[in-house]
Design an enzyme around this catalytic site. Structure first.
Site, PDB file in Angstrom:
ATOM      1  CG  ASP A 151      -2.314   0.707   1.024  1.00 42.11           C
ATOM      2  OD1 ASP A 151      -2.162   1.634   0.146  1.00 42.11           O
ATOM      3  OD2 ASP A 151      -3.164   0.629   1.574  1.00 42.11           O
TER       4      ASP A 151
HETATM    5  C1  BGC Z   1      -4.984   3.169  -0.172  1.00 46.39           C
HETATM    6  C2  BGC Z   1      -4.977   2.142  -1.398  1.00 46.39           C
HETATM    7  C3  BGC Z   1      -4.815   2.942  -2.638  1.00 46.39           C
HETATM    8  C4  BGC Z   1      -3.620   3.799  -2.934  1.00 46.39           C
HETATM    9  C5  BGC Z   1      -3.223   4.271  -3.955  1.00 46.39           C
HETATM   10  C6  BGC Z   1      -3.714   4.058  -0.324  1.00 46.39           C
HETATM   11  O1  BGC Z   1      -3.755   5.150   0.522  1.00 46.39           O
HETATM   12  O2  BGC Z   1      -4.881   2.751   1.138  1.00 46.39           O
HETATM   13  O3  BGC Z   1      -6.276   1.521  -1.184  1.00 46.39           O
HETATM   14  O4  BGC Z   1      -5.058   1.866  -3.612  1.00 46.39           O
HETATM   15  O5  BGC Z   1      -3.569   4.641  -1.744  1.00 46.39           O
HETATM   16  O6  BGC Z   1      -4.188   5.447  -4.327  1.00 46.39           O
END
Ligand code: BGC
Length: 761
Positions: free
Chosen positions: A292
């Protein structure tokens, strides 16, 4: 184009030219051979580059950046040290970065372009929690299909969706992204979404790779506070959290994303039990795992890694294949390999996984296959997409209460007063997680209601939801709630006084749920509750339409307001969907995918709880209950009404004994006893009376959508066989255990028609 040809010569000599990915054995073998041969000619730097994903933020079609982070990223891109980018959108910009990767680097390996396509790209469908309320798997698949059509036409070939985190906590803002509290419904929906995004051939230019996220347990953040600690048992992890991830793997999902949370003391990103033992070994997942955002470096703040070098070592060893925005793999991995702290085999494995997905997407056949300006123009906002998301939106609406048949509204000679800032808001109904979309593109409720011109329609705002109403609240902005401005109350009351019916659209701002948007109070924000009570003093004929990204606390409304419609945030076609339901052109059929609590103190609240050693209700003190609140939710999981009524009767089981290799049939009679044609989601729950680990009081095991005209009766049949009775047992395997089971069939998780059977050898 020259470099691109060089690698093509190497890899394509292995077979003809085009590869498609109908996952036949020979196709898989061919792709694996291509991956191996490419890997053979890659330097360590180039390999690590494939594991590096950057957020794109500079003007990619403008002059090349001269300094700072942008220059650093840009230079790495030109050196072939970037495998993927996210948050670059549209054919023009994506072509620009793809050209650098393909035409200016030694090997010309194409980038995989990721984006959060969560509930649509430009044409938005309802937020995922709302879609889950439809229980309509075909429609949900189609909604993901529409998202894939638009995203792929705009150059994206990978979405960070579906989010399949089960959650029992309405305080957690990210419940809007998931399918609610139930692992069975959640699994079916996860698979439907994967199918919708990926289609049956990933190499087509209009399908995109999907991501099951966040692996795992993120939905159980303590106190519903985002990013918080997760501490759950293995029993809950396997029986509740894992099923939708398993369903995603079975549906062929090509990537996984880990999470920000720790699980049992180990951050998900550094968790080799999750990523290596369970996902890659036990489940045989051969796609790749993306971290993540920044979650590799966050292991330092977690107190799990000493520094960036240590975090890198932990993450790669634990099976995180690609680094999203920690910038650590690209900085530290090479030294770790050269100092023998990390085995190069781990790098090869990660890179192979990433390259495999790129081959499957057809990016090596044509890196520009998603990059056609004409197609982009044609597909984005196509009328068929609007049609599709409107269907999805109508099906997502849940009728919570309808006394005295206030709904559907009469179409003529009525004075309808519409109240609430959200009724005239074309942004909030789009919901959160729509980073690719255009602001202010929802059809408002006011606009939708205007399509019924034979009534007199009066609109009064009454009160704002938030203070950022000078424009639009953005993804990264905090919503400031308007706690005090009641200046619009009088005008709203005056109009409401003489109305035949008052429709009040109240709820949350579109950015009040989603990532980082946990709430400790889940009431109507601002002065909306007060507005509702004030209007009620002058006119009791109120239809309350809720717009929200999570279950809300609506006790007062439930006691006092005759009709309540849960409309969530329904995306681009919000106003049309709501108006068509209010006027009865669509008879609501949605069912709640999450329990609505009576008070925050009941959270976590869910239908599939355990009985405890002290179940109730009892007329004394020492049983498991609250002294100031009922145990039951305000509205249970699976709950939802229709404009018609349904009568359940005549439960019949054809055999009280189920042997392991057989099935039994259980049926009920369903009659439409009302005046409208309607659809009912008939739900079947099973209780395993005793087992080697305690089992929930009931678990959803099957459901059927049945359409009936007034007066019509149908027999609804369900088959039950042994596999559906399996769970993760005390033996730490998925198995069923012999013994007695109760079956309940009905209209929600309180279903009370019941039968029982015994599972025997
Ligand atoms: C989120 C993810 C997301 C990623 C990219 C993160 O802050 O937890 O679910 O896909 O950002 O935007």
């Amino acid at each position: 184009m020259k470099k691109y040809c060089i690698i093509l010569i190497v890899i394509l000599t292995l077979n003809g030219c085009q590869t498609n990915t109908n996952n036949t054995k020979s196709n898989i073998d061919i792709i694996n051979m291509k991956v191996d041969s490419l890997l053979n000619i890659m330097t360590l730097d180039e390999k690590i580059g494939q594991m590096n994903q950057y957020n794109g933020f500079w003007d990619v079609t403008g002059p090349s950046p001269k300094n700072g982070d942008a220059k650093y990223k840009y230079d790495n891109l030109k050196k072939g040290l970037v495998g993927s980018m996210l948050n670059i959108r549209g054919v023009k910009d994506i072509t620009a970065v793809q050209k650098i990767a393909v035409e200016q680097t030694r090997l010309g390996i194409p980038l995989i372009i990721g984006n959060d396509v969560i509930h649509g790209y430009k044409t938005l469908s309802p937020i995922p929690l709302a879609e889950a309320a439809s229980w309509d798997l075909k429609e949900i698949e189609n909604s993901a299909r529409i998202a894939a059509l638009e995203a792929s036409a705009a150059g994206t070939n990978w979405t960070f969706a579906p989010m399949v985190d089960i959650s029992r906590d309405a305080r957690w803002g990210r419940v809007m992204e998931g399918a609610g509290e139930d692992p069975y419904l959640g699994s079916l929906i996860a698979a439907a979404r994967v199918r919708g995004f990926q289609g049956n051939d990933l190499s087509k230019h209009n399908t995109i790779a999907a991501t099951a996220k966040h692996f795992a347990g993120y939905g159980f953040s303590e106190s519903g506070r985002d990013y918080n600690t997760v501490d759950i048992s293995k029993n809950t992890l396997y029986n509740i959290v894992f099923p939708p991830f398993i369903a995603s793997v079975d549906a062929g999902v090509r990537t996984f994303m880990n999470g920000f949370n720790e699980l049992d003391g180990i951050p998900a990103t550094g968790n080799s039990f999750l990523q290596r033992d369970v996902l890659k070994e036990e489940w045989g997942f051969d796609g790749f795992v993306i971290s993540d955002w920044g979650s590799i470096s966050e292991m330092i703040a977690h107190g799990y890694a000493k520094d960036g070098i240590h975090a890198t070592e932990i993450a790669i060893k634990a099976g995180s294949d690609m680094d999203m925005e920690s910038h650590l793999y690209i900085k530290e991995l090479k030294n770790l390999v050269n100092s023998n702290k990390v085995d190069v085999k781990l790098i090869d494995d990660a890179v192979s996984r990433i390259l495999r997905v790129k081959f499957e997407l057809g990016l090596f056949d044509d890196p520009y296959r998603y990059l056609d300006v004409e197609r982009e123009k044609e597909v984005i906002y196509h009328p068929n997409n609007h049609k599709g998301v409107l269907e999805m939106a109508k099906k997502s609406i849940v009728l919570l209460k309808n006394e005295n048949h206030l709904l559907p509204l009469k179409k003529e000679n009525q004075t309808v007063v519409l109240i609430g800032a959200l009724a005239n808001d074309n942004n909030s109904p789009l919901g959160n997680w729509r980073t690719n979309s255009d602001d202010n593109t929802a059809v408002t409720v006011l606009e939708g209601m205007k399509a019924y011109p034979k009534n007199k329609l009066i609109y009064r705002k009454g009160a704002d939801v938030n203070l950022n109403d000078n424009g639009v609240v953005k993804f990264h902005e905090k919503v400031k709630i308007n706690e005090s401005d009641k200046s619009g109350f009088i005008a709203a009351k005056n109009a409401a006084k003489n109305a035949d019916v008052v429709v009040m659209v109240l709820g949350e701002d579109g950015f009040q749920s989603g990532e980082g948007r946990s709430r400790a109070k889940i009431d109507l924000p601002g002065v909306q509750q007060e507005l509702l009570e004030e209007i009620f003093k002058v006119n009791k004929n109120i239809v309350l339409v809720l717009m929200n990204g999570r279950p809300l606390n609506i006790n007062w409304a439930d006691k006092n307001i005759p009709s309540i419609v849960e409309a969530w945030q329904l995306g681009t076609q919000t106003g049309n969907a709501i108006a068509q339901v209010l006027y009865g052109d669509y008879n609501p059929s949605g069912k709640l995918p999450m329990s609505f609590p009576r008070s925050v103190g009941q959270i976590p609240i869910y239908y599939n709880y355990k009985n405890t050693g002290r179940p109730g209700p009892k007329n004394e003190v020492f049983w498991s209950h609250y002294s100031d609140e009922s145990n039951s939710p305000l509205y249970p999981f699976g709950y939802g009404l229709s404009y018609t009524t349904f009568e359940y009767s005549n439960i019949k089981i054809d055999n009280k004994t189920l042997s392991i290799d057989n099935s039994i049939n259980i049926s009920i009679k369903l009659k439409n006893t009302g005046k409208y044609t309607g659809k009912e989601v008939v739900q079947l729950y099973i209780k395993d009376r005793y087992a080697s680990v305690t089992r929930p009081v009931r678990e959803l095991k099957d459901f059927k959508m049945v359409k009936l005209s007034p007066g019509e009766t149908k027999t609804v049949n369900f088959q039950i066989s042994e596999p559906s009775l399996r769970f993760y047992s005390a033996n730490e395997v998925w198995e069923s255990e012999l013994g007695f089971f109760d079956v309940y069939i009905g209209t929600n998780s309180n279903a009370n028609l019941n039968e029982s059977f015994e599972l025997t050898k």
